[in-house]
Design a protein around this motif. Structure first.
Motif, short mmCIF file in Angstrom:
data_model
loop_
_atom_site.label_atom_id
_atom_site.label_comp_id
_atom_site.label_asym_id
_atom_site.label_seq_id
_atom_site.Cartn_x
_atom_site.Cartn_y
_atom_site.Cartn_z
N UNK A 2 12.50 -9.76 -16.54
CA UNK A 2 11.28 -10.39 -16.86
C UNK A 2 10.50 -10.36 -16.41
N UNK A 3 8.74 -10.12 -16.74
CA UNK A 3 7.68 -9.87 -15.72
C UNK A 3 7.43 -11.36 -15.96
N UNK A 35 1.26 0.78 -9.31
CA UNK A 35 1.16 0.48 -7.88
C UNK A 35 3.05 0.50 -7.58
N UNK A 36 3.50 -0.36 -8.26
CA UNK A 36 4.49 -1.59 -8.32
C UNK A 36 6.00 -1.10 -9.05
N UNK A 37 7.11 -0.87 -7.84
CA UNK A 37 8.08 -0.24 -8.56
C UNK A 37 8.22 -1.13 -10.09
N UNK A 38 8.42 -2.58 -10.31
CA UNK A 38 8.59 -3.66 -10.87
C UNK A 38 9.98 -3.06 -11.17
N UNK A 39 10.46 -4.37 -9.93
CA UNK A 39 11.79 -4.38 -9.86
C UNK A 39 12.16 -5.63 -9.50
N UNK A 40 13.59 -6.53 -9.92
CA UNK A 40 13.22 -8.20 -10.11
C UNK A 40 13.19 -7.62 -8.18
N UNK A 41 12.31 -8.86 -8.10
CA UNK A 41 11.76 -9.52 -6.67
C UNK A 41 10.68 -8.81 -6.07
N UNK A 61 15.20 -11.20 -12.60
CA UNK A 61 16.53 -10.79 -13.22
C UNK A 61 17.30 -10.19 -12.34
N UNK A 62 18.40 -9.58 -13.20
CA UNK A 62 19.58 -8.60 -12.14
C UNK A 62 18.83 -6.96 -12.08
#
Length: 72
Positions: A2-3, A35-41, A61-62
């Motif tokens: 989720x974003x 600019x972001x990978x958009x991964x959890x964290x 999320x996972x």
């Protein structure tokens, strides 16, 4: 995954120009997401036009490809 974007509408310069300031925040931060990978964290503070922190965004999320809880 989720974003999640949270903005405190009573903080910073929101005042009487809430819609205009929120629109500026959405345009600015939406334009910077590449600019972001958009991964959890992943995440960042969100600032108004006066550079006051008024919220944050984050990815929850996972990680992609990770097994779901309870799956074997």
């Amino acid at each position: 995954m989720k974003f999640v974007l949270e903005v405190d509408l009573e903080a910073g310069r929101m005042g009487g120009e809430t819609a205009a300031e929120l629109g500026r925040i959405l345009r600015y931060w939406g334009g910077n997401l590449h600019h972001y990978a958009l991964r959890p964290g992943d995440g960042s503070g969100v600032y108004d036009s006066g550079y006051a922190e008024v919220g944050a965004w984050r990815v929850t999320g996972r990680p992609e490809g990770a097994p779901r809880e309870g799956s074997a």
